[in-house]
Design a protein around this motif. Structure first.
Motif, mmCIF file in Angstrom:
data_model
loop_
_atom_site.group_PDB
_atom_site.id
_atom_site.type_symbol
_atom_site.label_atom_id
_atom_site.label_comp_id
_atom_site.label_asym_id
_atom_site.label_seq_id
_atom_site.Cartn_x
_atom_site.Cartn_y
_atom_site.Cartn_z
ATOM 1 N N PRO A 38 0.822 -1.209 0.000
ATOM 2 C CA PRO A 38 0.000 0.000 0.000
ATOM 3 C C PRO A 38 0.853 1.254 0.000
ATOM 4 C CG PRO A 38 0.228 -0.809 2.231
ATOM 5 C CD PRO A 38 0.989 -1.775 1.345
ATOM 6 N N GLY A 39 0.223 2.416 -0.264
ATOM 7 C CA GLY A 39 0.924 3.699 -0.119
ATOM 8 C C GLY A 39 1.043 4.523 -1.372
ATOM 9 N N GLY A 40 0.963 3.895 -2.553
ATOM 10 C CA GLY A 40 1.123 4.678 -3.782
ATOM 11 C C GLY A 40 2.492 5.331 -3.831
ATOM 12 N N LYS A 41 2.505 6.653 -4.007
ATOM 13 C CA LYS A 41 3.776 7.381 -4.040
ATOM 14 C C LYS A 41 4.490 7.329 -2.692
ATOM 15 C CE LYS A 41 2.371 10.763 -7.587
ATOM 16 N NZ LYS A 41 0.924 10.466 -7.661
ATOM 17 N N LEU A 42 3.731 7.171 -1.623
ATOM 18 C CA LEU A 42 4.296 7.144 -0.272
ATOM 19 C C LEU A 42 4.694 5.703 0.052
ATOM 20 C CD1 LEU A 42 5.001 8.759 2.221
ATOM 21 C CD2 LEU A 42 2.630 8.596 2.961
ATOM 22 N N SER A 43 5.873 5.303 -0.445
ATOM 23 C CA SER A 43 6.347 3.932 -0.293
ATOM 24 C C SER A 43 7.754 3.940 0.295
ATOM 25 C CB SER A 43 6.331 3.215 -1.647
ATOM 26 O OG SER A 43 7.172 3.875 -2.586
ATOM 27 N N GLU A 44 8.341 2.771 0.449
ATOM 28 C CA GLU A 44 9.690 2.662 0.990
ATOM 29 C C GLU A 44 10.404 1.481 0.342
ATOM 30 O OE1 GLU A 44 9.870 1.689 5.149
ATOM 31 O OE2 GLU A 44 8.745 -0.186 4.898
ATOM 32 N N PHE A 45 11.733 1.455 0.457
ATOM 33 C CA PHE A 45 12.500 0.289 0.033
ATOM 34 C C PHE A 45 13.828 0.281 0.775
ATOM 35 C CE2 PHE A 45 14.025 3.606 -2.793
ATOM 36 C CZ PHE A 45 15.377 3.324 -2.964
ATOM 37 N N GLU A 46 14.487 -0.863 0.757
ATOM 38 C CA GLU A 46 15.787 -1.009 1.385
ATOM 39 C C GLU A 46 16.812 -1.458 0.360
ATOM 40 O OE1 GLU A 46 15.844 -3.341 4.923
ATOM 41 O OE2 GLU A 46 14.091 -2.341 5.803
ATOM 42 N N GLN A 47 18.032 -0.987 0.556
ATOM 43 C CA GLN A 47 19.119 -1.362 -0.350
ATOM 44 C C GLN A 47 20.439 -1.326 0.419
ATOM 45 O OE1 GLN A 47 19.450 1.135 -3.830
ATOM 46 N NE2 GLN A 47 21.012 -0.138 -4.790
ATOM 47 N N GLU A 48 21.073 -2.488 0.507
ATOM 48 C CA GLU A 48 22.402 -2.612 1.108
ATOM 49 C C GLU A 48 22.500 -1.964 2.486
ATOM 50 O OE1 GLU A 48 25.679 -1.780 -1.539
ATOM 51 O OE2 GLU A 48 24.485 -2.331 -3.293
ATOM 52 N N GLY A 49 21.490 -2.188 3.303
ATOM 53 C CA GLY A 49 21.502 -1.689 4.669
ATOM 54 C C GLY A 49 20.946 -0.289 4.844
ATOM 55 N N PHE A 50 20.532 0.348 3.761
ATOM 56 C CA PHE A 50 19.935 1.685 3.801
ATOM 57 C C PHE A 50 18.434 1.565 3.564
ATOM 58 C CE2 PHE A 50 24.305 2.289 2.505
ATOM 59 C CZ PHE A 50 24.725 3.437 3.171
ATOM 60 N N ARG A 51 17.645 2.283 4.363
ATOM 61 C CA ARG A 51 16.198 2.357 4.126
ATOM 62 C C ARG A 51 15.856 3.726 3.574
ATOM 63 N NH1 ARG A 51 11.191 4.074 5.567
ATOM 64 N NH2 ARG A 51 12.193 5.697 6.818
ATOM 65 N N PHE A 52 15.022 3.751 2.552
ATOM 66 C CA PHE A 52 14.623 5.008 1.921
ATOM 67 C C PHE A 52 13.102 5.124 1.901
ATOM 68 C CE2 PHE A 52 18.675 3.858 -0.015
ATOM 69 C CZ PHE A 52 19.390 5.047 0.047
ATOM 70 N N ASP A 53 12.572 6.284 2.329
ATOM 71 C CA ASP A 53 11.197 6.643 1.995
ATOM 72 C C ASP A 53 11.231 7.100 0.548
ATOM 73 O OD1 ASP A 53 9.607 6.269 4.404
ATOM 74 O OD2 ASP A 53 10.871 7.825 5.288
ATOM 75 N N ALA A 54 10.482 6.417 -0.306
ATOM 76 C CA ALA A 54 10.655 6.619 -1.742
ATOM 77 C C ALA A 54 9.934 7.837 -2.286
ATOM 78 C CB ALA A 54 10.192 5.372 -2.498
ATOM 79 N N GLY A 55 8.926 8.340 -1.550
ATOM 80 C CA GLY A 55 8.120 9.420 -2.089
ATOM 81 C C GLY A 55 8.103 10.644 -1.205
ATOM 82 N N PRO A 56 6.907 11.148 -0.863
ATOM 83 C CA PRO A 56 6.816 12.374 -0.057
ATOM 84 C C PRO A 56 7.664 12.269 1.206
ATOM 85 C CG PRO A 56 4.649 11.722 -0.821
ATOM 86 C CD PRO A 56 5.581 10.609 -1.195
ATOM 87 N N SER A 57 8.384 13.347 1.512
ATOM 88 C CA SER A 57 9.295 13.301 2.660
ATOM 89 C C SER A 57 9.033 14.411 3.670
ATOM 90 C CB SER A 57 10.741 13.395 2.175
ATOM 91 O OG SER A 57 10.927 14.546 1.375
ATOM 92 N N LEU A 58 8.149 15.354 3.339
ATOM 93 C CA LEU A 58 7.805 16.439 4.256
ATOM 94 C C LEU A 58 6.430 16.168 4.854
ATOM 95 C CD1 LEU A 58 8.444 19.271 5.455
ATOM 96 C CD2 LEU A 58 7.228 20.234 3.482
ATOM 97 N N PHE A 59 6.345 16.159 6.172
ATOM 98 C CA PHE A 59 5.093 15.855 6.856
ATOM 99 C C PHE A 59 4.601 17.094 7.588
ATOM 100 C CE2 PHE A 59 2.998 13.444 10.567
ATOM 101 C CZ PHE A 59 1.783 13.351 9.893
ATOM 102 N N THR A 60 3.478 17.628 7.135
ATOM 103 C CA THR A 60 2.849 18.782 7.776
ATOM 104 C C THR A 60 1.397 18.440 8.098
ATOM 105 O OG1 THR A 60 2.185 19.741 5.651
ATOM 106 C CG2 THR A 60 4.317 20.439 6.547
ATOM 107 N N MET A 61 0.797 19.248 8.959
ATOM 108 C CA MET A 61 -0.611 19.128 9.336
ATOM 109 C C MET A 61 -0.979 17.703 9.765
ATOM 110 S SD MET A 61 -2.294 21.848 6.662
ATOM 111 C CE MET A 61 -3.509 22.463 7.826
ATOM 112 N N PRO A 62 -0.277 17.171 10.775
ATOM 113 C CA PRO A 62 -0.546 15.797 11.228
ATOM 114 C C PRO A 62 -1.942 15.623 11.806
ATOM 115 C CG PRO A 62 0.860 16.934 12.791
ATOM 116 C CD PRO A 62 0.752 17.831 11.591
ATOM 117 N N GLN A 63 -2.628 16.729 12.087
ATOM 118 C CA GLN A 63 -3.981 16.615 12.648
ATOM 119 C C GLN A 63 -4.924 15.878 11.715
ATOM 120 O OE1 GLN A 63 -2.467 19.493 11.791
ATOM 121 N NE2 GLN A 63 -3.896 21.056 11.006
#
Length: 491
Positions: A38-63
């Motif tokens: 799940p997540g669409g553009k908001l996904s993640e992956f790992e490579q050689e011990g590094f984890r990356f958030d693959a899409g949106p990286s700025l989180f605002t308005m958590p309400q």
């Protein structure tokens, strides 16, 4: 009486949020997702011990995320936690100016004055204007459908209509920013917010100067577990409400009856009936792929609109830690106008692009091996219209490394231990975003807000749309608001 059934196409954040809201209202909800996650553009992956958030990286308005847990009678903190950033972003200019965008307004205004000479009052006046635009537009343009009569009968809407001249819709963001600041660095600083919805500050209306208010007033945050924890926590909530997710389940068709009423979907030639169908797929593909036999029902003018910009992202594992860098970092182009001309007029990439660098290991140490960092290195690029991306990527990579080498005083190329690349072609294929555009249509016109696709099909009953390609727009907060609008409309 059996519960009504809702089928949702796509498990992007808007699709998941819609599923939660409808489940709370008593609907039986199933979500069909073409990918294995799940997540669409908001996904993640790992490579050689590094984890990356693959899409949106700025989180605002958590309400808007918290609200989903509250609606379900849950304590948000039991599912999802986040911390507020003291420094929203660090900026690097070609003249060696380094600027910390503090979350605290007084501290931020003092920093601007110290680094650029702009009066503290000028900064506060600008932010006051941004707040004013928000107060006028929020309840009308963001939280309500612009395509329902009842929206215009609300007292909030009537008051906003009388205040319409104050939203500054008839000059560009850039012109407005020049009117507030004398220092070109500050004009460029605020011009950048056009990229938050994939637009051009030299063409987009100054109404978009509302965006800094969302970041400065409400703050920016880092979710514990990284950006993808937003998705995992919401899926967990949805599952607890009885929502069923079907992965690797590409929808073939939205099924209509002879009265043009959506009656369900077809997956692998199997018909699944529903009372309502909601597409979280880009509206362009929703029509051209899922309703391809009903072209007479297409909103042709909307589907022909200019698309937003896209992105070219290099995910780099870096075998060093840079203590002068923050979670969010911007390295500005020396000629912003030339950069946007290349994106929008020439449909290619400027040789001195503005670089956005996100390093989640600054806040989540296990996202990278010891003494290393995970770099999400992004530049804005045009949507995919058939460019030679392989050639553009090769040249852009060289220019990005050369720029970072100069500004950081280090040969970055010698520190890259692993690399993955995402370009507009990959964005389109992985997320069904037409031309790889990040935000659906662009906002490069005064009335773009009114021209986005509605959250309900105009000629097909029981068919609704949510996500970044529809009203009110792209980005996590607006996608979550689109889910709210759809849920309210379905009733």
């Amino acid at each position: 009486m059996p519960a009504k059934k809702a089928l949702i196409i796509g498990a992007g954040i808007a699709g998941i949020a819609t599923a939660i809201r409808l489940a709370v209202k008593g609907y039986e909800v199933e979500v069909f997702e073409a990918n294995s996650y799940p997540g669409g553009k908001l996904s993640e992956f790992e490579q050689e011990g590094f984890r990356f958030d693959a899409g949106p990286s700025l989180f605002t308005m958590p309400q808007y995320v918290d609200e989903l847990f509250t609606l379900a009678g849950k304590n948000p903190a039991d599912f999802f936690r986040y911390q507020k950033l003291d420094v929203v972003c660090k900026y690097f200019y070609e003249d060696a100016t380094q600027l910390n965008a503090y979350a605290d307004t007084d501290k931020f205004a003092t920093e601007i004055h110290k680094k650029t000479g702009e009066p503290i009052d000028a900064v506060k006046k600008y932010l006051g204007n941004s707040s004013n635009i928000y107060s006028i537009t929020n309840h009308v343009f963001l939280e309500q459908s612009l395509h329902r009569l009842k929206t215009y009968l609300r007292w909030d809407t009537i008051k906003s209509i009388f205040r319409f001249p104050q939203i500054d819709a008839f000059r560009s963001m850039h012109k407005a920013n020049e009117g507030f600041f004398k220092d070109t660095r500050m004009v460029q600083f605020y011009d950048r917010y056009a990229t938050y919805n994939g637009s051009n500050p030299y063409a987009a209306p100054a109404t978009l100067n509302v965006i800094p208010h969302l970041e400065q007033h409400y703050g920016a945050y880092f979710p514990e577990g990284g950006m993808y924890s937003i998705i995992t926590s919401l899926v967990k909530l949805a599952n607890s409400l009885g929502v069923k997710f079907h992965y690797k389940s590409r929808v073939d068709e939205i099924a209509l009856n002879e009265r043009t009423i959506a009656k369900g979907i077809k997956v692998n030639n199997h018909f699944i009936p529903a009372d309502v169908v909601i597409s979280n797929m880009d509206v362009w593909f929703s029509y051209h792929k899922l309703l391809k036999n009903h072209s007479q029902l297409f909103p042709k003018k909307i589907l022909q609109q200019e698309r937003s910009s896209s992105a070219l992202i290099f995910y780099w594992g870096i075998k060093k830690q840079f203590h002068q860098l923050n979670l969010h970092n911007i390295f500005f182009s020396a000629d912003y106008k030339a950069e946007f001309d290349h994106i929008w007029k020439r449909q290619d990439i400027y040789d001195d692009p503005t670089i956005y660098l996100n390093i989640s290991s600054k806040y989540k140490a296990d996202d990278a091996p010891e003494d290393c960092e995970n770099w999400f290195t992004m530049i804005n690029v045009p949507a995919n219209t058939g460019q030679n991306w392989d050639s553009l990527i090769t040249i852009a990579r060289q220019n990005i490394i050369k720029k970072l080498n100069r500004l950081l005083g280090e040969d970055i190329s010698q520190l890259i231990v692993c690399e993955s690349i995402l370009d507009p072609r990959g964005i389109e294929s992985k997320t069904s975003s037409y031309q790889g555009s990040l935000y659906g249509t662009s906002s490069n016109s005064q009335f773009a807000a009114f021209l986005r696709h509605a959250n309900k099909a105009s000629q097909i009953k029981n068919l609704y749309f949510c996500g970044g390609s529809t009203h009110p727009g792209g980005g996590i907060p607006l996608c979550l608001l689109s889910a709210k609008i759809v849920s309210d409309w379905i009733g």
